[in-house]
Design a protein around this motif. Structure first.
Motif, PDB file in Angstrom:
ATOM      1  N   ALA A   1       0.834  -1.203   0.000  1.00 48.87           N
ATOM      2  CA  ALA A   1       0.000   0.000   0.000  1.00 48.87           C
ATOM      3  C   ALA A   1       0.868   1.252   0.000  1.00 48.87           C
ATOM      4  O   ALA A   1       0.617   2.203  -0.758  1.00 48.87           O
ATOM      5  N   LEU A   2       1.897   1.277   0.838  1.00 48.52           N
ATOM      6  CA  LEU A   2       2.796   2.425   0.884  1.00 48.52           C
ATOM      7  C   LEU A   2       3.590   2.549  -0.411  1.00 48.52           C
ATOM      8  O   LEU A   2       3.872   3.663  -0.883  1.00 48.52           O
ATOM      9  N   ASN A   3       3.930   1.423  -1.002  1.00 46.91           N
ATOM     10  CA  ASN A   3       4.684   1.425  -2.261  1.00 46.91           C
ATOM     11  C   ASN A   3       3.920   2.128  -3.377  1.00 46.91           C
ATOM     12  O   ASN A   3       4.511   2.743  -4.262  1.00 46.91           O
ATOM     13  N   LEU A   4       2.607   2.064  -3.325  1.00 46.29           N
ATOM     14  CA  LEU A   4       1.792   2.719  -4.341  1.00 46.29           C
ATOM     15  C   LEU A   4       1.990   4.231  -4.294  1.00 46.29           C
ATOM     16  O   LEU A   4       2.081   4.896  -5.338  1.00 46.29           O
ATOM     17  N   VAL A   5       2.066   4.787  -3.078  1.00 46.46           N
ATOM     18  CA  VAL A   5       2.246   6.237  -2.920  1.00 46.46           C
ATOM     19  C   VAL A   5       3.701   6.626  -3.098  1.00 46.46           C
ATOM     20  O   VAL A   5       4.033   7.569  -3.830  1.00 46.46           O
ATOM     21  N   PHE A   6       4.588   5.896  -2.435  1.00 46.79           N
ATOM     22  CA  PHE A   6       5.999   6.273  -2.405  1.00 46.79           C
ATOM     23  C   PHE A   6       6.750   5.803  -3.647  1.00 46.79           C
ATOM     24  O   PHE A   6       7.415   6.584  -4.325  1.00 46.79           O
ATOM     25  N   GLY A   7       6.627   4.519  -3.964  1.00 43.12           N
ATOM     26  CA  GLY A   7       7.391   3.961  -5.071  1.00 43.12           C
ATOM     27  C   GLY A   7       6.871   4.359  -6.431  1.00 43.12           C
ATOM     28  O   GLY A   7       7.645   4.553  -7.368  1.00 43.12           O
TER      29      GLY A   7
ATOM     30  N   GLY B   1      14.280  -2.568   1.138  1.00 41.25           N
ATOM     31  CA  GLY B   1      13.925  -3.550   0.116  1.00 41.25           C
ATOM     32  C   GLY B   1      13.849  -2.972  -1.276  1.00 41.25           C
ATOM     33  O   GLY B   1      14.158  -3.642  -2.257  1.00 41.25           O
ATOM     34  N   GLY B   2      13.425  -1.719  -1.361  1.00 39.36           N
ATOM     35  CA  GLY B   2      13.254  -1.078  -2.653  1.00 39.36           C
ATOM     36  C   GLY B   2      11.789  -0.811  -2.926  1.00 39.36           C
ATOM     37  O   GLY B   2      10.901  -1.392  -2.301  1.00 39.36           O
ATOM     38  N   SER B   3      11.537   0.090  -3.863  1.00 36.39           N
ATOM     39  CA  SER B   3      10.158   0.461  -4.183  1.00 36.39           C
ATOM     40  C   SER B   3      10.016   0.634  -5.686  1.00 36.39           C
ATOM     41  O   SER B   3      10.985   0.575  -6.436  1.00 36.39           O
TER      42      SER B   3
ATOM     43  N   ARG C   1       8.868  -6.585  -6.205  1.00 43.43           N
ATOM     44  CA  ARG C   1       9.900  -7.341  -5.503  1.00 43.43           C
ATOM     45  C   ARG C   1      10.418  -6.611  -4.264  1.00 43.43           C
ATOM     46  O   ARG C   1      10.679  -7.230  -3.230  1.00 43.43           O
ATOM     47  N   GLY C   2      10.614  -5.302  -4.398  1.00 44.81           N
ATOM     48  CA  GLY C   2      11.245  -4.533  -3.326  1.00 44.81           C
ATOM     49  C   GLY C   2      10.554  -4.651  -1.978  1.00 44.81           C
ATOM     50  O   GLY C   2      11.202  -4.972  -0.967  1.00 44.81           O
ATOM     51  N   PRO C   3       9.240  -4.395  -1.899  1.00 43.19           N
ATOM     52  CA  PRO C   3       8.558  -4.509  -0.602  1.00 43.19           C
ATOM     53  C   PRO C   3       8.679  -5.897   0.015  1.00 43.19           C
ATOM     54  O   PRO C   3       8.801  -6.028   1.235  1.00 43.19           O
TER      55      PRO C   3
ATOM     56  N   ALA D   1      16.066  -4.567  -4.039  1.00 41.26           N
ATOM     57  CA  ALA D   1      15.493  -5.008  -5.323  1.00 41.26           C
ATOM     58  C   ALA D   1      14.535  -3.968  -5.880  1.00 41.26           C
ATOM     59  O   ALA D   1      13.581  -4.311  -6.559  1.00 41.26           O
ATOM     60  N   GLY D   2      14.795  -2.709  -5.592  1.00 40.97           N
ATOM     61  CA  GLY D   2      13.867  -1.660  -5.998  1.00 40.97           C
ATOM     62  C   GLY D   2      14.160  -1.081  -7.358  1.00 40.97           C
ATOM     63  O   GLY D   2      15.200  -1.321  -7.968  1.00 40.97           O
ATOM     64  N   GLU D   3      13.211  -0.299  -7.841  1.00 42.38           N
ATOM     65  CA  GLU D   3      13.337   0.382  -9.125  1.00 42.38           C
ATOM     66  C   GLU D   3      13.474   1.874  -8.935  1.00 42.38           C
ATOM     67  O   GLU D   3      14.206   2.538  -9.649  1.00 42.38           O
ATOM     68  N   PHE D   4      12.733   2.413  -7.940  1.00 41.28           N
ATOM     69  CA  PHE D   4      12.733   3.850  -7.690  1.00 41.28           C
ATOM     70  C   PHE D   4      13.922   4.227  -6.817  1.00 41.28           C
ATOM     71  O   PHE D   4      14.067   3.717  -5.710  1.00 41.28           O
TER      72      PHE D   4
END
Length: 289
Positions: free
Chosen positions: A20-26, A227-229, A233-235, A283-286
């Protein structure tokens, strides 16, 4: 074995929170400090509805999601007038206000005394009381929310969010209204953060404001930083790392008065290392700039 099942349940709860947080932040590129507030609103909304109105589990769950989503929408309207540091300060203020309400509105939330005796979920006459049954429930809801996030992440909506994250002016020039997209994102993220709040409340069967503090919001952000965003994979890796690391310290035989401090120092060192050598996380993209 019970210990392992307990860890899997906690990992499942935090995975939903992190996605859920990844949607806003990542994807949206917005650093928010209010995620624990939505987590807490969901937990308290379900608890009060279940204990006072005796709603069935899924009705109470959906009600908590709707209530939290409405509050997220109302908060997002003024918050998203800003970007960068001012936006962070607005979400910090909201987090502080929600904690103050939960702590001081004793007649409704019982304040620092907390609410004990939260009823276990009952689904089609089956009471979720054992660890195995609760793990199945968490896995089921994690699977549903994972599919929702997967669809959002891979949809044109998700791609538009990425474009806004990278260059908001260019996205606007291509006809992507940033405010509308980010408000929808903030609302969806807040609403779905209620799901782990409900799971946590019914699992522990007791809630109090100290579970939904600013420290909790920072911890959730730390999961994505480690983990990454910006992807799926990151979360996952962030949750595994941040949940299992303190558990590993239990086997070092450190005194209970020292272990929490060492855990915080390790968190700090890991974040510093990642910011220097891998700002996108494991393993993040952002990449955080």
């Amino acid at each position: 074995m019970n210990y392992i099942i307990h860890l899997l349940i906690i990992i499942g709860i935090y995975l939903i929170l992190s996605y859920a947080l990844n949607l806003v932040f990542g994807f949206g590129g917005l650093l928010t400090l209010s995620q624990a507030a939505f987590y807490g609103i969901g937990a308290y909304a379900y608890t009060l509805l279940a204990m006072h109105f005796h709603l069935p589990f899924f009705v109470g769950l959906l009600s908590a999601v709707v209530i939290t989503g409405i509050i997220a929408y109302l908060i997002g309207i003024p918050a998203l007038k800003f970007r960068g540091d001012p936006f962070i300060l607005v979400t910090l203020g909201f987090q502080t206000i929600i904690f103050a309400i939960l702590y001081n509105w004793v007649s409704l939330t019982r304040g620092p005394y907390g609410i004990p005796g939260i009823p276990r979920p009952v689904i089609f006459g089956w009471e979720i009381s054992s660890l195995w049954s609760y793990l199945i429930l968490v896995s089921f809801l994690l699977g549903i929310t994972f599919v929702i996030f997967y669809i959002i992440y891979r949809s044109p909506f998700g791609l538009a969010l990425k474009s806004i994250r990278e260059d908001e002016r260019a996205a606007k020039a291509l006809g992507k209204p940033a405010f509308k997209y980010l408000l929808s994102t903030f609302t969806i993220s807040g609403a779905l953060s209620a799901v782990p709040g409900v799971l946590y409340a019914t699992y522990v069967t007791y809630i109090d404001p100290t579970s939904f503090t600013l420290d909790e919001s920072i911890f959730q952000i730390s999961i994505l930083l480690v983990g990454g965003s910006g992807n799926l994979r990151g979360p996952f890796w962030g949750v595994l790392f941040m949940i299992l690391l303190p558990e590993a310290l239990r086997f070092l035989g450190l005194p209970s008065t020292i272990a929490p401090n060492i855990r915080q120092m390790l968190y700090g060192l890991i974040l510093i290392f990642l910011m220097f050598y891998r700002s996108q996380g494991i393993a993040g993209e952002f990449s955080v700039k």
